[in-house]
Every structure is written in C-alpha cells, then in structure tokens.
Design a protein around this motif. Sequence first.
Motif, PDB file in Angstrom:
ATOM      1  N   GLY A  35       0.814  -1.205   0.000  1.00 32.29           N
ATOM      2  CA  GLY A  35       0.000   0.000   0.000  1.00 32.29           C
ATOM      3  C   GLY A  35       0.847   1.254   0.000  1.00 32.29           C
ATOM      4  O   GLY A  35       1.745   1.399   0.835  1.00 32.29           O
ATOM      5  N   PHE A  36       0.573   2.148  -0.945  1.00 31.69           N
ATOM      6  CA  PHE A  36       1.139   3.495  -0.926  1.00 31.69           C
ATOM      7  C   PHE A  36       0.041   4.402  -0.371  1.00 31.69           C
ATOM      8  O   PHE A  36      -0.992   4.600  -1.013  1.00 31.69           O
ATOM      9  CB  PHE A  36       1.565   3.924  -2.336  1.00 31.69           C
ATOM     10  N   LEU A  37       0.287   4.938   0.822  1.00 33.24           N
ATOM     11  CA  LEU A  37      -0.762   5.625   1.559  1.00 33.24           C
ATOM     12  C   LEU A  37      -0.429   7.095   1.732  1.00 33.24           C
ATOM     13  O   LEU A  37       0.694   7.453   2.072  1.00 33.24           O
ATOM     14  CB  LEU A  37      -0.930   4.997   2.948  1.00 33.24           C
ATOM     15  N   GLY A  38      -1.449   7.911   1.515  1.00 30.94           N
ATOM     16  CA  GLY A  38      -1.247   9.337   1.711  1.00 30.94           C
ATOM     17  C   GLY A  38      -2.403  10.134   1.164  1.00 30.94           C
ATOM     18  O   GLY A  38      -3.268   9.601   0.465  1.00 30.94           O
ATOM     19  N   ILE A 210       8.599   8.984   0.899  1.00 28.90           N
ATOM     20  CA  ILE A 210       8.215   7.924   1.832  1.00 28.90           C
ATOM     21  C   ILE A 210       8.783   8.278   3.204  1.00 28.90           C
ATOM     22  O   ILE A 210      10.000   8.304   3.407  1.00 28.90           O
ATOM     23  CB  ILE A 210       8.739   6.551   1.369  1.00 28.90           C
ATOM     24  N   VAL A 211       7.871   8.540   4.152  1.00 25.63           N
ATOM     25  CA  VAL A 211       8.305   8.952   5.486  1.00 25.63           C
ATOM     26  C   VAL A 211       8.325   7.784   6.469  1.00 25.63           C
ATOM     27  O   VAL A 211       8.949   7.879   7.529  1.00 25.63           O
ATOM     28  CB  VAL A 211       7.418  10.093   6.022  1.00 25.63           C
ATOM     29  N   PHE A 274       0.386   8.374  10.839  1.00 27.71           N
ATOM     30  CA  PHE A 274       0.632   9.340   9.765  1.00 27.71           C
ATOM     31  C   PHE A 274       0.627  10.762  10.314  1.00 27.71           C
ATOM     32  O   PHE A 274       1.486  11.590   9.962  1.00 27.71           O
ATOM     33  CB  PHE A 274      -0.431   9.186   8.670  1.00 27.71           C
ATOM     34  N   LEU A 275      -0.324  11.065  11.201  1.00 24.82           N
ATOM     35  CA  LEU A 275      -0.402  12.392  11.800  1.00 24.82           C
ATOM     36  C   LEU A 275       0.839  12.688  12.636  1.00 24.82           C
ATOM     37  O   LEU A 275       1.396  13.788  12.592  1.00 24.82           O
ATOM     38  CB  LEU A 275      -1.666  12.494  12.655  1.00 24.82           C
ATOM     39  N   THR A 276       1.311  11.687  13.373  1.00 27.50           N
ATOM     40  CA  THR A 276       2.501  11.860  14.194  1.00 27.50           C
ATOM     41  C   THR A 276       3.737  12.137  13.335  1.00 27.50           C
ATOM     42  O   THR A 276       4.554  13.016  13.635  1.00 27.50           O
ATOM     43  CB  THR A 276       2.754  10.602  15.050  1.00 27.50           C
ATOM     44  N   VAL A 277       3.858  11.377  12.240  1.00 29.12           N
ATOM     45  CA  VAL A 277       5.060  11.484  11.397  1.00 29.12           C
ATOM     46  C   VAL A 277       5.064  12.758  10.574  1.00 29.12           C
ATOM     47  O   VAL A 277       6.122  13.397  10.416  1.00 29.12           O
ATOM     48  CB  VAL A 277       5.149  10.256  10.457  1.00 29.12           C
ATOM     49  N   THR A 278       3.906  13.160  10.070  1.00 33.02           N
ATOM     50  CA  THR A 278       3.856  14.276   9.107  1.00 33.02           C
ATOM     51  C   THR A 278       3.329  15.565   9.714  1.00 33.02           C
ATOM     52  O   THR A 278       3.522  16.639   9.140  1.00 33.02           O
ATOM     53  CB  THR A 278       2.972  13.917   7.916  1.00 33.02           C
TER      54      THR A 278
END
Length: 283
Positions: A35-38, A210-211, A274-278
Amino acid sequence: MTKEYIRLEHISKKFGETTVLRDLNAVLHRGEILGFLGPSGAGKTTTIKILTGQLKPTSGDAYVLGIHAERIDETIYEQIGVVTDHSGVYERLSVYDNLRIFARILRVPQENIEELLKRVGLYEHRKKPAGKLSKGQAQRLVLARAVLHRPRVLFLDEPTSGLDPSTALDIHKLLQEQREAGMAIFLTTHNMEEAAKLCDHVALLNDGEIVEYGTPEELCLRYNQDKRYRVLLSDGSRLILGQNGEDVDRLSGLLRENRVNSLHSCEPTLESVFLTVTGRALG
C-alpha cells in the motif's frame, strides 16, 4: 524466496520546478499487497504511472516483472491489470459485452466471463448497458476487467473511494482471494483502515516522499510510545489504564477478583501514525 514483481530504486519525478516524488524505494513480491498511503497530491498516482510506463521518472529506476518500466511495451499488459479513476467502460455496451471485448484482446476464454461476473456480483446485470450501472457496480466492472486475464500484477488507484461499505467489503474479499492465488497488488489509498486490513507492507507518502515503511503492525507498534490498555469490567464500566506501577497493580487486582470482561491494548492506528510522522491529517 518469494519472487520479486516490482522494484522502485531511488525514483524521483519533477514537473518543471516542482518535485512530486523524492527518492522512492520499495519492493513488492508475489502474493503480497503493498500500500502506498497518503492524501491527495502525495504522489501516489504518479508512482503508478511511472510503473506502468505512462511517465518517465526524472531519476531512478523502476522494474515490473523484471522489465525496466521505460522499456514496457504492449506485451507486458497481458501480465498486469490497472484500475484507476480513468479506467472507463463502454457505456453503451452491456456489462457482458464490455468484458467480451477485453477477453478477445487479451485472448481469454469467453467462458471465464460468466464465472467472473458471478464472483463480482454483476451476473444479474450482465445484459444492462454499462452506463446504467451505479458507481459501485461500475467499479466492480472495472475491477473485473482488470483481473479477467488473471494478471501477475494488479495496480489499484483508490479502488474503493466513494463506495458504500458493502461494495468496498466485496472488493476487499476479491483482492484477498487474488493475493492468495499469487497475484501481487500495488494499492494506493488514503483510507488507512483499508490499508491496515489488506496490506502486507505500507509506505506512508507525504509530499512525494516515503516517510515510513513497514508492515501495518510494525508501524503501529513503533509509534506506541504511551502504552495504555482498554478494560471492560463485569459491571459494564470502562477504564483506560497505563503501564505504570499504580495502574498495573490495579489491573492485577481486577483480574484476581475476576472483574475483567475484556482487555485490549491501545496501539495507535495507521492514521494517527501518519499524523505523528507528518504533522498533518489525511483529510
């Protein structure tokens, strides 16, 4: 070892002065879903276009079934399937005739069509013009067309976006069956719950980069810094307990007294990761 079906090596893409992909690296094996997620604009669709030979990267290399993406020709389309927002159907033709045309092009026995229509829940609509289908039915038809020839690799760009939960569930079941049969599936989505359910590995994509990369479970555990537990007691009350001495003693006492009906750890979801990373939400 499982066969490698897709590889991305240091893929970057610029449109003019705008960089939309930055140094992407990923691998997809036979019988896996990646999965490529974003959010929209993260670069997911651009990645699929590079892998399917529709766009050339500015730098880096992409391979599909061992073939460099820049050397993809019509022969590889007999081994891959693609579902995107632009995967149209012939609206004036019936559901059956839409698949019949592609069966001829891809040299698929026509007797496979009825079986597949039953599997995707469109058999009763096989004589209906494709233009008269609901959005969910049309998406099932597009997916049926993409897997009609049993491709080795399937590219899915937001395949359940805007669909009702029942239709999305049917599509999930079909994808899981295809994976179990050995198909490699490259999935893009902004639906983190869907990704956690389906994907063997996920790449969190933000502004073309990709994070984070790993299995859904790995990522959720990696960011489970504040370990907590959700407890349902026999009297119906609920508690959230932490991993500290006081709460551990309290939980131990409740367990000894047989007052605990259920106990669940509170790992973060992919969306909260995702919220934490970005620092941004997916909306």
